[in-house]
Each structure stands twice: as C-alpha cells, then as structure tokens.
Design a protein around this motif. Structure first.
Motif, PDB file in Angstrom:
ATOM      1  N   LYS A  81      -1.776  24.059   1.326  1.00  0.00           N
ATOM      2  CA  LYS A  81      -1.400  24.250   2.870  1.00  0.00           C
ATOM      3  C   LYS A  81      -1.821  22.851   3.417  1.00  0.00           C
ATOM      4  O   LYS A  81      -2.947  22.292   3.406  1.00  0.00           O
ATOM      5  CB  LYS A  81      -1.976  25.348   3.352  1.00  0.00           C
ATOM      6  CG  LYS A  81      -1.472  26.557   2.863  1.00  0.00           C
ATOM      7  CD  LYS A  81      -2.134  27.860   3.849  1.00  0.00           C
ATOM      8  CE  LYS A  81      -1.771  29.281   3.341  1.00  0.00           C
ATOM      9  NZ  LYS A  81      -2.396  30.158   4.052  1.00  0.00           N
ATOM     10  N   ASP A 131       7.529  19.764  -2.669  1.00  0.00           N
ATOM     11  CA  ASP A 131       7.607  20.185  -1.385  1.00  0.00           C
ATOM     12  C   ASP A 131       8.064  21.526  -1.396  1.00  0.00           C
ATOM     13  O   ASP A 131       8.751  22.144  -2.195  1.00  0.00           O
ATOM     14  CB  ASP A 131       8.306  19.400  -0.442  1.00  0.00           C
ATOM     15  CG  ASP A 131       7.726  17.987  -0.014  1.00  0.00           C
ATOM     16  OD1 ASP A 131       6.427  17.939  -0.379  1.00  0.00           O
ATOM     17  OD2 ASP A 131       8.243  17.216   0.059  1.00  0.00           O
ATOM     18  N   ASN A 166       2.524  25.140   1.343  1.00  0.00           N
ATOM     19  CA  ASN A 166       3.620  24.114   1.833  1.00  0.00           C
ATOM     20  C   ASN A 166       4.076  23.351   0.530  1.00  0.00           C
ATOM     21  O   ASN A 166       5.455  22.491   0.596  1.00  0.00           O
ATOM     22  CB  ASN A 166       3.124  22.896   2.742  1.00  0.00           C
ATOM     23  CG  ASN A 166       2.615  23.426   3.936  1.00  0.00           C
ATOM     24  OD1 ASN A 166       1.462  23.798   4.358  1.00  0.00           O
ATOM     25  ND2 ASN A 166       3.525  23.774   4.707  1.00  0.00           N
TER      26      ASN A 166
END
Length: 92
Positions: free
Chosen positions: A11, A45, A53
């Motif tokens: 994250k 990603d 993320n």
C-alpha cells in the motif's frame, strides 16, 4: 535448495507532488544498490481485488538472504509504504 518466490503486496500512502518526486528518485537509487541475492522479477500496479496498490515479485535462493534484504529495503521505503503483505512460495 529450493528457489523462493515472494509476492509482496504493498500500500502506498498518498503523496504530495514533491514526495512523489522524492520517492521516484529514491527508487532509482534503490534499484542501483539492489543486492544480487534477491532478484526483482517485476513491479506491478493495481492489485485489483485487494486493498493494495500493487505487487512486487522477488526471487531468492535462501530465506536468510531475503530476510537481510527485507530489513534493508523496508528501512528505505517505510516513509511512503505503510503496509505490506508477503506471500512466499517455492518454485518447482
């Protein structure tokens, strides 16, 4: 000895434009200093289906080398990566 694969879900904290630039510059330095015992297979990603993320995929020949690497790495990215989750597997 088995080959270990590490799926590191991460994250990112929300960054200002200045912090984004700092993080990019630091990432370049990290990749230049990357220890050869842990191979960076890829950085991806958008870990859709999770609250993370993205995902990094790493590989090493020993858990000891990964443990040493992880301390080094976390100390460098801790300011903008507040949370990770690691899945470890062995290659057939």
């Amino acid at each position: 000895m088995p080959t270990y694969i590490y799926f590191v879900l991460y994250k990112l904290k929300e960054l200002s434009p200045e912090e984004e630039e700092r993080a990019r510059n630091e990432w370049e330095k990290i990749t230049e200093e990357w220890p050869p015992e842990v191979r960076l297979i890829g950085v991806y990603d958008h870990a859709w289906g999770t609250e993370y993320n993205g995902i990094m995929v790493l590989e090493s020949e020993s858990m000891d080398s990964f443990t040493r690497f992880w301390k080094w790495f976390r100390d460098k990215v801790r300011w903008y990566v507040p949370e990770t989750r690691t899945i470890i597997a062995t290659k057939r």
